[in-house]
Design a protein around this motif. Structure first.
Motif, PDB file in Angstrom:
ATOM      1  N   LEU A 153      53.223  47.755  52.176  1.00  0.00           N
ATOM      2  CA  LEU A 153      52.684  49.148  52.573  1.00  0.00           C
ATOM      3  C   LEU A 153      53.209  50.088  51.315  1.00  0.00           C
ATOM      4  CD1 LEU A 153      52.895  49.021  56.401  1.00  0.00           C
ATOM      5  CD2 LEU A 153      50.820  49.112  55.091  1.00  0.00           C
ATOM      6  N   PHE A 154      54.180  49.866  50.672  1.00  0.00           N
ATOM      7  CA  PHE A 154      54.621  50.629  49.448  1.00  0.00           C
ATOM      8  C   PHE A 154      53.167  50.903  48.685  1.00  0.00           C
ATOM      9  CE2 PHE A 154      59.129  49.492  50.442  1.00  0.00           C
ATOM     10  CZ  PHE A 154      59.401  50.685  50.976  1.00  0.00           C
ATOM     11  N   PRO A 155      52.913  52.105  48.495  1.00  0.00           N
ATOM     12  CA  PRO A 155      51.702  52.387  47.668  1.00  0.00           C
ATOM     13  C   PRO A 155      51.917  51.880  46.213  1.00  0.00           C
ATOM     14  CG  PRO A 155      52.007  54.345  48.775  1.00  0.00           C
ATOM     15  CD  PRO A 155      53.389  53.421  49.255  1.00  0.00           C
ATOM     16  N   GLN A 156      53.238  51.816  45.500  1.00  0.00           N
ATOM     17  CA  GLN A 156      53.511  51.320  44.248  1.00  0.00           C
ATOM     18  C   GLN A 156      53.473  49.931  44.266  1.00  0.00           C
ATOM     19  OE1 GLN A 156      55.225  53.550  45.937  1.00  0.00           O
ATOM     20  NE2 GLN A 156      54.720  55.457  44.800  1.00  0.00           N
ATOM     21  N   GLU A 160      49.564  50.407  42.961  1.00  0.00           N
ATOM     22  CA  GLU A 160      49.746  50.558  41.591  1.00  0.00           C
ATOM     23  C   GLU A 160      49.960  49.250  40.899  1.00  0.00           C
ATOM     24  OE1 GLU A 160      51.872  53.679  39.760  1.00  0.00           O
ATOM     25  OE2 GLU A 160      52.142  54.868  41.846  1.00  0.00           O
ATOM     26  N   MET A 161      51.014  48.206  41.603  1.00  0.00           N
ATOM     27  CA  MET A 161      51.193  47.093  40.872  1.00  0.00           C
ATOM     28  C   MET A 161      50.051  46.286  40.555  1.00  0.00           C
ATOM     29  SD  MET A 161      54.917  45.757  42.307  1.00  0.00           S
ATOM     30  CE  MET A 161      56.437  46.802  42.222  1.00  0.00           C
ATOM     31  N   GLN A 162      49.001  46.428  41.424  1.00  0.00           N
ATOM     32  CA  GLN A 162      47.853  45.578  41.186  1.00  0.00           C
ATOM     33  C   GLN A 162      46.832  45.861  39.914  1.00  0.00           C
ATOM     34  OE1 GLN A 162      46.282  43.317  44.176  1.00  0.00           O
ATOM     35  NE2 GLN A 162      47.049  44.567  45.867  1.00  0.00           N
ATOM     36  N   HIS A 163      47.309  47.379  39.407  1.00  0.00           N
ATOM     37  CA  HIS A 163      46.133  47.524  38.185  1.00  0.00           C
ATOM     38  C   HIS A 163      47.124  48.185  37.153  1.00  0.00           C
ATOM     39  CE1 HIS A 163      46.238  51.952  39.304  1.00  0.00           C
ATOM     40  NE2 HIS A 163      46.358  51.474  40.522  1.00  0.00           N
ATOM     41  N   SER A 168      58.458  47.190  36.895  1.00  0.00           N
ATOM     42  CA  SER A 168      58.557  47.413  38.241  1.00  0.00           C
ATOM     43  C   SER A 168      58.199  46.410  39.117  1.00  0.00           C
ATOM     44  CB  SER A 168      57.524  48.629  38.763  1.00  0.00           C
ATOM     45  OG  SER A 168      58.091  49.935  38.284  1.00  0.00           O
ATOM     46  N   VAL A 169      57.151  45.257  38.468  1.00  0.00           N
ATOM     47  CA  VAL A 169      56.858  44.118  39.439  1.00  0.00           C
ATOM     48  C   VAL A 169      58.229  43.169  39.298  1.00  0.00           C
ATOM     49  CG1 VAL A 169      55.413  42.200  39.539  1.00  0.00           C
ATOM     50  CG2 VAL A 169      54.346  44.434  38.532  1.00  0.00           C
ATOM     51  N   ALA A 170      58.818  43.163  38.180  1.00  0.00           N
ATOM     52  CA  ALA A 170      59.885  42.231  38.101  1.00  0.00           C
ATOM     53  C   ALA A 170      61.039  42.977  38.890  1.00  0.00           C
ATOM     54  CB  ALA A 170      60.512  42.174  36.542  1.00  0.00           C
TER      55      ALA A 170
END
Length: 534
Positions: A153-156, A160-163, A168-170
């Motif tokens: 549920l975190f917007p990031q 955000e991580m999806q586009h 930050s993904v790591a």
């Protein structure tokens, strides 16, 4: 008459159907299917996650192929870096994410497919690790799935991580794996468990350096509890420290020999050296609090509403708080305290929401665990959270596809440049082997010609990699920076003539139709000096 009777029966059935769908039992049943269900021998939630992330990999790769667009800022940087395996890559960022990109690129080349495989493989690993960690801590599978969906549920993360985003993904992946490694360590306390914990700890540091805050908070939290203190004070913990140091050693050496690269983006923190100490501290406190609020507000709101609907309070009396929950809550609070101390010590005033990821990632996990001890009402709240988050994940899909192609405004608009046309215009006066620019937007050219060498001042071994035929590429009438020209000169090249300008079309765009691109050919410095010598 018959038609009216049929219509009434139909409407009655539809009303009954809608009532059943809207009933708490329906939500609970759907949550149970995700948490407890199986697809063959495999867990339903694991299969659902795999299907979702595979869909995103395929959909975004095909959409980019059809639309002909490039990728955003962070992915363009990775395209530029992934051609070589280095201990460090500049830009104040550790190398783990780029290493993963380099590895996958050995199979699929520098492509959108490579970028998406790396991103969604890490997101899958993170989500699965949270589920496994919560179960290993001794909680129900419903609590585990609630924790995982709460984190998403975190917007990031879900947006955000999806586009966009890369490192930050790591962070998401390695912090989640660190939680799983901690769960195993608390359970086993074997040499292998300590070694694995150290390995993941080192990986977390190489994911992003602010993960050190989480590691420090986790260690201090464990030391503060009598039940877990022995895990850290055990002499085998030296194995964990040694393993982490061994993994980080090449990058640590690289940072020591390239100190300028380590602090290259320190400006992002907005250190207020020109302001008084109290003013800087106040601005830092506001910025830190705002980033934490923006990062956590959505999952906290969903958990709060779910508990209101279920008529349960996290402070309700029930079983005593297990040590794991105390460990997580203390880790969160200690991490925030360390972060604030660094704010006051450094004078930093600017904070981005995503920087809170290692500090607040476990907040939904701790809340989901707490609900597990609050009886049927806690289970109802968990079911609501699972359904809301799962629905949101599906609803957001087409919007992530749109943003993947659109890229965003400002710097993100580089995703919409027609790089195939740009490449043809760039090579109109002859072949090109190396392209240099002040900014990594030019990494998108790797999608057109994977054999190109793409360089910016942050790329390691810039001087060694620059080879003819080479050009400088600039956007929107910009001039090459002194830093770029200095590196070019050290490599033995100079601009060989005036800039040649042309317009590159913008794809998937309604506001901008084209971007101005300037190309300057580079020549060997000796070739320009030879005529003067005569």
């Amino acid at each position: 008459m018959i038609e009216n009777r049929i219509l009434r029966v139909y409407l009655a059935r539809m009303q009954s159907r809608l009532a059943s769908i809207a009933s708490p039992r329906h939500y609970a049943a759907r949550a149970d299917r995700l948490a407890e269900g199986k697809v063959g021998r495999l867990s339903a939630i694991v299969m659902a996650l795999a299907a979702y992330f595979c869909l995103q990999v395929v959909a975004m790769t095909l959409l980019s192929r059809v639309a002909g667009t490039g990728v955003g800022v962070d992915d363009a940087e990775q395209l530029m870096y992934m051609s070589g395996l280095q201990a460090g890559y500049g830009g104040s960022q550790p190398p783990l994410y780029t290493w993963a990109g380099w590895l996958v690129a050995q199979l699929f080349g520098p492509s959108v497919l490579t970028l998406k495989i790396v991103k969604y493989a890490m997101m899958f690993a993170a989500a699965a690790a949270i589920v496994l960690a919560v179960v290993k801590f001794g909680y129900s599978r419903r609590a585990a799935v609630t924790a995982m969906f709460g984190v998403l549920l975190f917007p990031q993360i879900f947006w955000e991580m999806q586009h966009t985003l890369s490192h930050s993904v790591a962070v998401f992946a390695l912090c989640s794996l660190l939680l799983l490694a901690l769960a195993w360590l608390l359970e086993r306390r074997s040499i292998l468990a300590y070694a694995v914990f150290g390995f993941v700890m080192g990986g977390a540091i190489l994911a992003k350096y602010n993960d050190l805050l989480l590691i420090a908070a986790m260690m201090l939290s464990a030391l503060s509890l009598g039940e877990t203190r022995a895990v850290i004070l055990n002499r085998r913990f030296a194995i964990s420290i040694g393993m982490a140091a061994l993994i980080c050693l090449p990058t640590l050496y690289w940072n020591l020999t390239n100190p300028g690269e380590l602090v290259a983006r320190g400006y992002k923190f907005g250190v207020a050296s020109d302001k008084g100490q109290l003013i800087a501290a106040w601005l830092g406190l506001k910025g830190f609090a705002r980033a934490a609020f923006n990062f956590a507000i959505l999952p906290v709101a969903v958990f709060t509403l779910a508990m209101i609907v279920a008529r349960v309070s996290p402070f309700a009396t029930g079983r005593s708080r297990p040590v794991v929950e105390s460990l997580l809550w203390r880790t969160i609070l200690i991490g925030l305290a360390i972060g604030l101390l660094l704010v006051f010590a450094s004078g930093a005033t600017t904070f981005r929401d995503r920087w809170m990821l290692p500090l607040l990632l476990f907040l939904p996990v701790a809340l989901a665990m707490r609900l597990d001890g609050l009886g049927d009402k806690g289970k109802t709240a968990q079911a609501i959270i699972i359904n809301v988050a799962a629905t949101l994940a599906i609803v957001v899909l087409p919007f992530t596809w749109y943003m993947h192609l659109y890229g965003g405004n400002g710097m993100g608009s580089i995703a919409r440049i027609d790089y195939a046309t740009l490449h043809r215009g760039m090579a109109a006066d002859g072949p090109v082997r190396t392209v240099v620019s002040d900014w990594h937007w030019i990494g998108n050219l790797k999608l057109v010609d994977p054999d190109l060498t793409i360089l910016s001042p942050e790329v390691p071994d810039f001087i060694e990699q620059l080879q003819e035929p080479a050009v400088i590429a600039l956007l929107d009438g910009q001039q090459p920076s002194d830093q770029l020209l200095d590196l070019i000169a050290k490599a033995g090249y100079v601009p060989g003539g005036p800039a040649v300008g042309f317009n590159a079309p913008m794809l998937f765009s309604w506001k901008e139709t084209e971007r101005q691109v300037s190309i300057v050919r580079l020549v060997k410095a000796t070739s320009t000096l030879a005529p003067q010598a005569k």
